[in-house]
Design a protein around this motif. Structure first.
Motif, PDB file in Angstrom:
ATOM      1  N   MET A 154       0.969  -1.174  -0.078  1.00 14.76           N
ATOM      2  CA  MET A 154       0.030  -0.002   0.066  1.00 14.76           C
ATOM      3  C   MET A 154       0.833   1.250   0.105  1.00 14.76           C
ATOM      4  SD  MET A 154      -3.080  -0.927   1.992  1.00 14.76           S
ATOM      5  CE  MET A 154      -4.091   0.292   1.505  1.00 14.76           C
ATOM      6  N   GLY A 155       0.380   2.245  -0.411  1.00 20.48           N
ATOM      7  CA  GLY A 155       1.197   3.290  -0.806  1.00 20.48           C
ATOM      8  C   GLY A 155       0.516   4.634  -1.079  1.00 20.48           C
ATOM      9  N   TRP A 156       1.416   5.692  -0.949  1.00 14.26           N
ATOM     10  CA  TRP A 156       0.615   7.015  -1.344  1.00 14.26           C
ATOM     11  C   TRP A 156       1.610   7.813  -2.585  1.00 14.26           C
ATOM     12  CZ3 TRP A 156      -3.122   9.131   1.074  1.00 14.26           C
ATOM     13  CH2 TRP A 156      -3.721   8.454   2.272  1.00 14.26           C
ATOM     14  N   ALA A 157       0.681   8.270  -3.584  1.00 13.30           N
ATOM     15  CA  ALA A 157       1.406   8.963  -4.571  1.00 13.30           C
ATOM     16  C   ALA A 157       0.523  10.441  -4.523  1.00 13.30           C
ATOM     17  CB  ALA A 157       1.119   8.126  -5.735  1.00 13.30           C
ATOM     18  N   ARG A 158       1.172  11.295  -5.296  1.00  8.77           N
ATOM     19  CA  ARG A 158       0.589  12.581  -5.345  1.00  8.77           C
ATOM     20  C   ARG A 158       0.529  13.237  -6.673  1.00  8.77           C
ATOM     21  NH1 ARG A 158       4.785  16.128  -1.612  1.00  8.77           N
ATOM     22  NH2 ARG A 158       6.736  16.077  -2.997  1.00  8.77           N
ATOM     23  N   GLN A 159      -0.277  14.219  -6.823  1.00  7.96           N
ATOM     24  CA  GLN A 159      -0.153  14.696  -8.321  1.00  7.96           C
ATOM     25  C   GLN A 159      -0.078  16.379  -7.980  1.00  7.96           C
ATOM     26  OE1 GLN A 159      -0.973  13.399 -11.674  1.00  7.96           O
ATOM     27  NE2 GLN A 159       0.132  15.496 -12.077  1.00  7.96           N
ATOM     28  N   GLU A 160       1.143  16.987  -8.400  1.00  8.01           N
ATOM     29  CA  GLU A 160       1.195  18.254  -7.985  1.00  8.01           C
ATOM     30  C   GLU A 160       0.623  19.177  -8.966  1.00  8.01           C
ATOM     31  OE1 GLU A 160       5.168  19.105  -6.545  1.00  8.01           O
ATOM     32  OE2 GLU A 160       5.445  16.946  -6.623  1.00  8.01           O
ATOM     33  N   ASP A 203       3.895  12.006  -8.570  1.00 10.90           N
ATOM     34  CA  ASP A 203       5.202  11.229  -7.821  1.00 10.90           C
ATOM     35  C   ASP A 203       4.720  10.297  -6.905  1.00 10.90           C
ATOM     36  OD1 ASP A 203       6.334  14.689  -7.129  1.00 10.90           O
ATOM     37  OD2 ASP A 203       6.929  13.201  -8.445  1.00 10.90           O
ATOM     38  N   TRP A 204       5.568   9.314  -6.962  1.00 15.59           N
ATOM     39  CA  TRP A 204       5.541   7.848  -5.819  1.00 15.59           C
ATOM     40  C   TRP A 204       6.199   8.165  -4.609  1.00 15.59           C
ATOM     41  CZ3 TRP A 204       2.544   3.892  -7.942  1.00 15.59           C
ATOM     42  CH2 TRP A 204       2.100   3.725  -9.153  1.00 15.59           C
ATOM     43  N   ILE A 205       5.449   8.559  -3.624  1.00 16.78           N
ATOM     44  CA  ILE A 205       6.301   9.172  -2.356  1.00 16.78           C
ATOM     45  C   ILE A 205       6.434   8.295  -1.321  1.00 16.78           C
ATOM     46  CG2 ILE A 205       5.450  11.387  -2.966  1.00 16.78           C
ATOM     47  CD1 ILE A 205       3.464  11.538  -0.973  1.00 16.78           C
ATOM     48  N   ALA A 249      10.319   8.252  -1.422  1.00 15.62           N
ATOM     49  CA  ALA A 249      10.938   9.365  -2.501  1.00 15.62           C
ATOM     50  C   ALA A 249      11.703  10.159  -1.615  1.00 15.62           C
ATOM     51  CB  ALA A 249       9.979   9.916  -3.147  1.00 15.62           C
ATOM     52  N   ASP A 250      13.076  10.801  -2.342  1.00 12.71           N
ATOM     53  CA  ASP A 250      13.742  11.605  -1.553  1.00 12.71           C
ATOM     54  C   ASP A 250      13.194  12.699  -1.317  1.00 12.71           C
ATOM     55  OD1 ASP A 250      16.607  10.428  -3.950  1.00 12.71           O
ATOM     56  OD2 ASP A 250      15.896   9.705  -2.017  1.00 12.71           O
ATOM     57  N   SER A 251      12.243  13.159  -1.998  1.00  9.67           N
ATOM     58  CA  SER A 251      11.518  14.381  -1.748  1.00  9.67           C
ATOM     59  C   SER A 251      11.056  14.635  -0.221  1.00  9.67           C
ATOM     60  CB  SER A 251      10.720  14.741  -2.870  1.00  9.67           C
ATOM     61  OG  SER A 251       9.707  13.809  -3.068  1.00  9.67           O
ATOM     62  N   TYR A 290      -3.174  14.031  -2.947  1.00 10.31           N
ATOM     63  CA  TYR A 290      -2.514  12.847  -2.638  1.00 10.31           C
ATOM     64  C   TYR A 290      -3.553  11.565  -2.679  1.00 10.31           C
ATOM     65  CZ  TYR A 290       1.404  15.472  -0.607  1.00 10.31           C
ATOM     66  OH  TYR A 290       2.325  16.211  -0.409  1.00 10.31           O
ATOM     67  N   TYR A 291      -3.106  10.452  -3.354  1.00 12.12           N
ATOM     68  CA  TYR A 291      -3.922   9.115  -3.479  1.00 12.12           C
ATOM     69  C   TYR A 291      -3.121   8.006  -2.820  1.00 12.12           C
ATOM     70  CZ  TYR A 291      -5.496  11.882  -7.461  1.00 12.12           C
ATOM     71  OH  TYR A 291      -6.158  12.938  -8.355  1.00 12.12           O
ATOM     72  N   CYS A 292      -4.053   7.363  -2.394  1.00 10.28           N
ATOM     73  CA  CYS A 292      -3.790   6.089  -2.007  1.00 10.28           C
ATOM     74  C   CYS A 292      -4.038   4.897  -2.839  1.00 10.28           C
ATOM     75  CB  CYS A 292      -4.558   5.709  -0.642  1.00 10.28           C
ATOM     76  SG  CYS A 292      -4.326   4.156   0.291  1.00 10.28           S
TER      77      CYS A 292
END
Length: 123
Positions: free
Chosen positions: A33-39, A45-47, A59-61, A92-94
């Motif tokens: 399971m994870g989180w990604a975001r759309q800026e 970004d896969w974070i 992610a490094d960020s 932010y998306y799960c």
């Protein structure tokens, strides 16, 4: 709805937020399971990701500022976000997955996605 995010909102720079993702149905017991975001006007970004063996990916960020955790009893994944800055503004998306894949940094094909929750970092 297999994945439902909550906890987004407006926060000042330097502040914190905790996002939650409630899993149900086909996403229960997912291996990843994870989180990604759309800026805004930027890429996807896969974070952060968390796996059934307890290991995590960042992610490094966001490394050192964000923490992903998982409460299996509540079927919920969390993303604790600290030291937020305006560059963290995004939807932010799960996501969840069961099959290994090399197509993304999570290492899993993420088959299910939530609808997203907006995080705005602004003074």
């Amino acid at each position: 709805v297999p994945l439902v995010e909550s906890g987004g909102g407006l926060v000042q720079p330097g502040g914190s937020l905790r996002l939650s993702c409630a899993a149900s149905g086909p996403t229960l017991g997912s291996d990843a399971m994870g989180w990604a975001r759309q800026e805004p006007e930027k890429g996807f970004d896969w974070i952060a990701g968390i796996y059934s063996n307890g290991s995590t990916y960042y992610a490094d960020s966001v490394k050192g500022r964000f923490t992903i955790s998982r409460n299996n009893a509540k079927n919920t994944v969390y993303l604790q976000m600290n030291s937020l800055n305006p560059e963290d503004t995004a939807v932010y998306y799960c996501a969840s997955g069961r099959r290994r894949s090399t197509s993304n940094p999570f290492g899993y094909a993420m088959d299910y996605w939530g609808k997203g929750t907006l995080v705005t970092v602004s003074s």
